[in-house]
Motif scaffolding. Structure first.
Motif, PDB file in Angstrom:
ATOM      1  N   UNK A 139       0.838  -1.213   0.000  1.00 55.92           N
ATOM      2  CA  UNK A 139       0.000   0.000   0.000  1.00 55.92           C
ATOM      3  C   UNK A 139       0.862   1.249   0.000  1.00 55.92           C
ATOM      4  N   UNK A 140       1.925   1.236   0.789  1.00 59.24           N
ATOM      5  CA  UNK A 140       2.798   2.404   0.828  1.00 59.24           C
ATOM      6  C   UNK A 140       3.463   2.643  -0.524  1.00 59.24           C
ATOM      7  N   UNK A 141       3.931   1.540  -1.160  1.00 60.07           N
ATOM      8  CA  UNK A 141       4.535   1.706  -2.483  1.00 60.07           C
ATOM      9  C   UNK A 141       3.506   2.206  -3.493  1.00 60.07           C
ATOM     10  N   UNK A 142       2.269   1.686  -3.382  1.00 61.54           N
ATOM     11  CA  UNK A 142       1.223   2.160  -4.293  1.00 61.54           C
ATOM     12  C   UNK A 142       0.925   3.636  -4.060  1.00 61.54           C
ATOM     13  N   UNK A 143       0.905   4.046  -2.780  1.00 64.62           N
ATOM     14  CA  UNK A 143       0.668   5.462  -2.478  1.00 64.62           C
ATOM     15  C   UNK A 143       1.797   6.334  -3.024  1.00 64.62           C
ATOM     16  N   UNK A 144       3.039   5.825  -2.879  1.00 65.61           N
ATOM     17  CA  UNK A 144       4.174   6.590  -3.402  1.00 65.61           C
ATOM     18  C   UNK A 144       4.084   6.723  -4.913  1.00 65.61           C
ATOM     19  N   UNK A 145       3.749   5.598  -5.575  1.00 64.35           N
ATOM     20  CA  UNK A 145       3.600   5.665  -7.030  1.00 64.35           C
ATOM     21  C   UNK A 145       2.478   6.601  -7.433  1.00 64.35           C
ATOM     22  N   UNK A 146       1.352   6.534  -6.688  1.00 69.81           N
ATOM     23  CA  UNK A 146       0.229   7.405  -7.011  1.00 69.81           C
ATOM     24  C   UNK A 146       0.599   8.864  -6.818  1.00 69.81           C
ATOM     25  N   UNK A 147       1.278   9.147  -5.701  1.00 75.62           N
ATOM     26  CA  UNK A 147       1.697  10.528  -5.431  1.00 75.62           C
ATOM     27  C   UNK A 147       2.685  11.011  -6.485  1.00 75.62           C
ATOM     28  N   UNK A 148       3.601  10.107  -6.881  1.00 75.21           N
ATOM     29  CA  UNK A 148       4.566  10.480  -7.909  1.00 75.21           C
ATOM     30  C   UNK A 148       3.865  10.774  -9.223  1.00 75.21           C
ATOM     31  N   UNK A 149       2.870   9.933  -9.563  1.00 75.04           N
ATOM     32  CA  UNK A 149       2.135  10.164 -10.803  1.00 75.04           C
ATOM     33  C   UNK A 149       1.364  11.485 -10.738  1.00 75.04           C
ATOM     34  N   UNK A 150       0.784  11.762  -9.575  1.00 69.90           N
ATOM     35  CA  UNK A 150       0.049  13.013  -9.429  1.00 69.90           C
ATOM     36  C   UNK A 150       0.982  14.204  -9.553  1.00 69.90           C
ATOM     37  N   UNK A 151       2.177  14.078  -8.958  1.00 71.73           N
ATOM     38  CA  UNK A 151       3.140  15.174  -9.060  1.00 71.73           C
ATOM     39  C   UNK A 151       3.581  15.377 -10.504  1.00 71.73           C
ATOM     40  N   UNK A 152       3.847  14.245 -11.181  1.00 72.87           N
ATOM     41  CA  UNK A 152       4.270  14.362 -12.570  1.00 72.87           C
ATOM     42  C   UNK A 152       3.167  14.965 -13.428  1.00 72.87           C
ATOM     43  N   UNK A 153       1.911  14.556 -13.158  1.00 75.76           N
ATOM     44  CA  UNK A 153       0.800  15.121 -13.914  1.00 75.76           C
ATOM     45  C   UNK A 153       0.659  16.607 -13.651  1.00 75.76           C
TER      46      UNK A 153
END
Length: 414
Positions: free
Chosen positions: A202-216
């Motif tokens: 879950x933490x890795x998924x949250x990090x990936x999601x946050x990274x994707x949101x930042x990149x977007x």
């Protein structure tokens, strides 16, 4: 070899008990020291039952652990699990897995002492079903004690699980627990490992999601910075072309402000924060162009103290608020109006307000709201809960929007 030693210890224990019984009986002197046959029969039956339970124990140990050795055949099992979280979180995970054990009762937790104890009693109706090929009287079954102790460390902790029969250690020689302790402790370790794996996923998924949101968001910001709104550019150039024929000096000022605005709108390549001073210069250049186009219909008021100009802030946020105030509040208003840019700095951080006395919130659905939505998302990704954005009515007319940023810059949330 471990199996033979385990069964041999049971035989030795029962033989030793038989010898002690003979010595005690002889010392008492009843019946000329001869032991009644009923005691001999009881001892022999007890030995057979103990050996049978020993075979059941070995069978379950092999099924659960896949091997038989000195560690797995023990009636009292302990396992340590390393947890990469603080002690309070590790204790919560350990409590969850203990409470999920089947037939667990009498769970007592001492959160302050980081200890947890429980007792497992298998109902009579379930005992024959879980024994496999050997079935012995229920009176030989002992409840299993379960304990968990959390040891805190530097940013991490460890959990020690202990499972053992609820009786003295001496009884293990005469009555094996049938592999219950091993099964329960392995269940706890597997459940704890699964919880940790799920949490890390879950933490890795949250990090990936946050990274994707930042990149977007960064891509949206880059697009916003790289492009100048076509209508604004066309209208400005058309106004400048007209002024070249009627008022060359005014046209020159307009083109100068346009060049200044375009130069300051170039996207940053290093991704660093801008400052309020730089953002104010960009917005001022844009407002000067709008003043030349709108004439006396637009009044600009700026109240920004000197100590606020060097405060770091994300780029284009002030520009978004200024453009919203002009496009949706003042430009469509007959007679125009004024726009105010105010800032204040204190120990808690920067407060930046853009207000106008225009049309206010309109019911005709003008505007898409994408600019403010992106602004809120950028604040969330960069500052977490440390920053805030609010927008509301300005008295007596118009809209006031305020951004509050922490004094420490980008928070750890980013």
């Amino acid at each position: 070899m471990a199996s033979l030693m385990f069964l041999g210890r049971i035989v030795v224990a029962w033989v030793a008990a038989w010898c002690v019984l003979l010595v005690v009986w002889a010392a008492i002197g009843f019946n000329r020291g001869e032991l009644p046959w009923i005691f001999t029969l009881a001892w022999f039956v007890g030995l057979l039952v103990a050996l049978g339970r020993g075979l059941t124990h070995l069978y379950r140990v092999r099924v659960v652990a896949g091997r038989i050795d000195g560690e797995t055949v023990s009636n009292r099992q302990r396992r340590r699990v390393e947890v990469p979280y603080p002690a309070d979180e590790a204790f919560a995970l350990a409590e969850d897995v203990v409470r999920e054990l089947p037939n667990v009762q009498e769970v007592a937790s001492a959160r302050g002492g980081l200890q947890l104890r429980a007792l497992i009693r298998v109902p009579t109706s379930e005992q024959p079903r879980r024994r496999g090929r050997f079935q012995w009287p229920n009176t030989f079954d002992r409840p299993t004690k379960v304990s968990a102790t959390v040891t805190p460390g530097d940013g991490s902790s460890s959990v020690m699980f202990v499972c053992e029969p609820d009786s003295g250690a001496w009884s293990d020689w005469f009555n094996p627990d049938g592999g219950n302790s091993l099964e329960y402790v392995e269940t706890l370790v597997r459940a704890m490992t699964q919880r940790l794996s799920e949490r890390r996923n879950r933490e890795r998924a949250d990090v990936r999601q946050t990274k994707m949101e930042k990149e977007l968001t960064a891509a949206q910001l880059g697009l916003l910075q790289a492009q100048v709104e076509p209508h604004f550019l066309y209208n400005t150039l058309a106004s400048a072309q007209e002024l070249v024929r009627t008022d060359p000096a005014r046209a020159d000022r307009m083109l100068g402000h346009l060049i200044d605005y375009l130069r300051r709108s170039l996207p940053r390549t290093d991704g660093s924060l801008s400052t309020l001073g730089e953002e104010l210069e960009r917005s001022t250049a844009w407002l000067e162009i709008m003043r030349l186009r709108m004439g006396e219909r637009l009044a600009v008021h700026t109240d920004v103290p000197e100590d606020a100009l060097k405060v770091p802030m994300p780029s284009m946020m002030l520009q978004t608020l200024v453009e919203n105030a002009i496009k949706h509040g003042l430009e469509p208003k007959q007679g125009g109006g004024g726009i105010w840019i105010r800032a204040g700095v204190d120990g808690s951080g920067l407060s930046l307000t853009v207000a106008d006395d225009g049309l206010g919130f309109r019911s005709d659905g003008a505007g898409t709201g994408i600019g403010l939505k992106n602004l809120r998302e950028r604040l969330r990704l960069m500052y977490g809960s440390s920053a805030a954005f609010s927008i509301g009515n300005n008295f007596p007319h118009g809209v006031a929007a305020t951004i509050t940023l922490p004094a420490t810059g980008v928070s750890d949330h980013a």
